[in-house]
Design a protein around this motif. Structure first.
Motif, short mmCIF file in Angstrom:
data_model
loop_
_atom_site.label_atom_id
_atom_site.label_comp_id
_atom_site.label_asym_id
_atom_site.label_seq_id
_atom_site.Cartn_x
_atom_site.Cartn_y
_atom_site.Cartn_z
N PRO A 188 58.24 38.73 85.11
CA PRO A 188 59.60 38.20 84.35
C PRO A 188 58.91 36.90 83.52
N THR A 189 59.54 36.69 82.42
CA THR A 189 59.06 35.44 81.74
C THR A 189 59.97 34.15 82.10
N ARG A 190 60.95 34.53 82.78
CA ARG A 190 62.18 33.58 83.27
C ARG A 190 61.44 32.95 84.61
N ARG A 191 61.87 31.63 84.69
CA ARG A 191 61.45 30.86 85.82
C ARG A 191 62.72 30.41 86.84
N PRO A 192 62.37 30.31 87.92
CA PRO A 192 63.32 29.64 88.97
C PRO A 192 63.33 28.26 88.62
N ARG B 77 61.04 36.75 92.27
CA ARG B 77 60.28 37.72 91.07
C ARG B 77 61.28 38.96 90.53
N ASP C 160 71.75 32.03 80.91
CA ASP C 160 70.84 31.27 81.52
C ASP C 160 71.68 30.76 82.92
N LEU D 199 67.53 40.06 86.08
CA LEU D 199 68.25 39.22 85.19
C LEU D 199 67.97 39.34 83.75
N GLU D 200 66.78 39.59 83.69
CA GLU D 200 65.98 39.61 82.35
C GLU D 200 66.30 41.02 81.61
N LEU E 123 64.68 37.57 89.17
CA LEU E 123 64.48 37.16 87.47
C LEU E 123 64.36 38.39 86.84
N THR E 124 63.39 39.36 87.31
CA THR E 124 63.19 40.67 86.38
C THR E 124 64.57 41.31 86.22
N PRO F 204 70.98 30.06 86.69
CA PRO F 204 69.75 29.02 87.38
C PRO F 204 69.42 30.37 88.81
#
Length: 320
Positions: free
Chosen positions: A98-102, A50, A63, A56-57, A53-54, A65
């Motif tokens: 975050p809205t991103r996902r692993p 979490r 993008d 990176l956002e 991803l936060t 991974p």
């Protein structure tokens, strides 16, 4: 910096200073961050994913991974550092989810894929306990053919932090650190001896905290979290910590290293997790009477140009 960006993969346990490392890595034009893998350490592995991803956002990263890795060390139980990094591992700043996902593969699979797919040999930057790296090296030893160097944050020549002699990342999973030393590629150890010295001045920290830009404000809040409990200063300087290891990839001339034999103490007791760095000019009585032990040679960071790395980090993170 000239030439093509250096392809890197970062393996982290995103707490406060791993976040500072990620902010720098994705903003510096000299680095091509191919993947980020997550391991339990500063907080549990779900929290690490979490937090990664936060960051990176907030950094506006492309993008990249991100994969979930080991949830515990090879042998030891999980022992987090929430007393340093907060209950969420990121200073308890109350950041939105975050809205991103692993990605839908595990960390070892992603590490193998990205290392072997890179057109140029990859520099691997672990800033966390080395569990994922040990699993990678033992499961997929073929990756070493496309690893240029491993620059890891861990260990100490002098004083530890998890124990009097052991640094947290190595202490958290000593067996994994011992496996790392057998990788068969050049290794740089960015340990506590330099890690603790690179401090961003208080004025820069406060400037970042006051920024209207979310990325810079996050950087300032993370830096401010580092040492108020230690100093009592309401406007403390902020330690770059793990970010220094990434600076050492971009600008290796900022650290002074010496190629030295290093081994990890695996025995139970007060020295477990210690990185034993042999700085003697000649063998001692133990070797004379019992024969030389096989020890891995590692480029050990012994000194750092603090101002150089602070300027490097600030210019990348604050740059457009």
């Amino acid at each position: 910096m000239t030439g093509q960006p250096i392809p890197v993969v970062i393996d982290c346990d995103t707490g406060v200073d791993d976040a500072l490392a990620l902010l720098f890595a994705v903003r510096h034009p000299g680095l091509d961050v191919r993947a980020v893998t997550c391991v339990a350490g500063n907080t549990d592995v779900e929290g690490v994913v979490r937090n990664t991803l936060t960051v990176l956002e907030h950094a506006g990263a492309g993008d990249i991974p991100v994969a979930r890795g080991a949830e515990r060390p090879l042998i030891e139980p999980v022992r987090t550092a929430s007393h340093v990094h907060g209950q969420d591992g990121m200073g308890d700043l109350g950041l939105p989810a975050p809205t991103r996902r692993p990605v839908d593969v595990d960390a070892v699979t992603l590490l193998r894929r990205e290392i072997l797919a890179s057109p140029r040999p990859v520099t691997l930057i672990p800033t966390a306990p080395l569990t994922n790296i040990a699993l990678l090296l033992r499961t997929h030893p073929e990756v070493v053919r496309n690893i240029e160097r491993i620059v890891f944050m861990g260990g100490a020549v002098a004083t530890g932090n998890a124990t009097p002699v052991a640094e947290f990342n190595v202490w958290h999973d000593p067996e994994a650190a011992a496996v790392l030393l057998t990788a068969g590629v050049p290794i740089t150890m960015y340990g506590l001896d330099v890690f603790q010295r690179v401090l961003v001045p208080a004025g820069d920290v406060e400037r970042l905290r006051a920024s209207a830009e979310p990325r810079l404000r996050l950087a300032g809040e993370l830096l401010a979290h580092r040492d108020p409990a230690l100093s009592g200063d309401p406007t403390p300087s902020g330690g770059l910590g793990d970010a220094g290891a990434v600076c050492a990839v971009v600008d290796p001339g900022g650290i002074t290293t010496e190629l030295l034999p290093v081994e990890v103490s695996l025995a139970p007791g007060p020295t477990r997790g210690q990185t034993i760095v042999d700085r003697r000019a000649r063998p001692g009585e133990a070797e004379i009477h019992h024969g030389e032990r096989e020890q891995r040679l590692v480029d050990v960071a012994l000194d750092v140009d603090v101002e150089r790395y602070v300027k490097l980090w600030l210019s990348a993170v604050e740059g457009e």
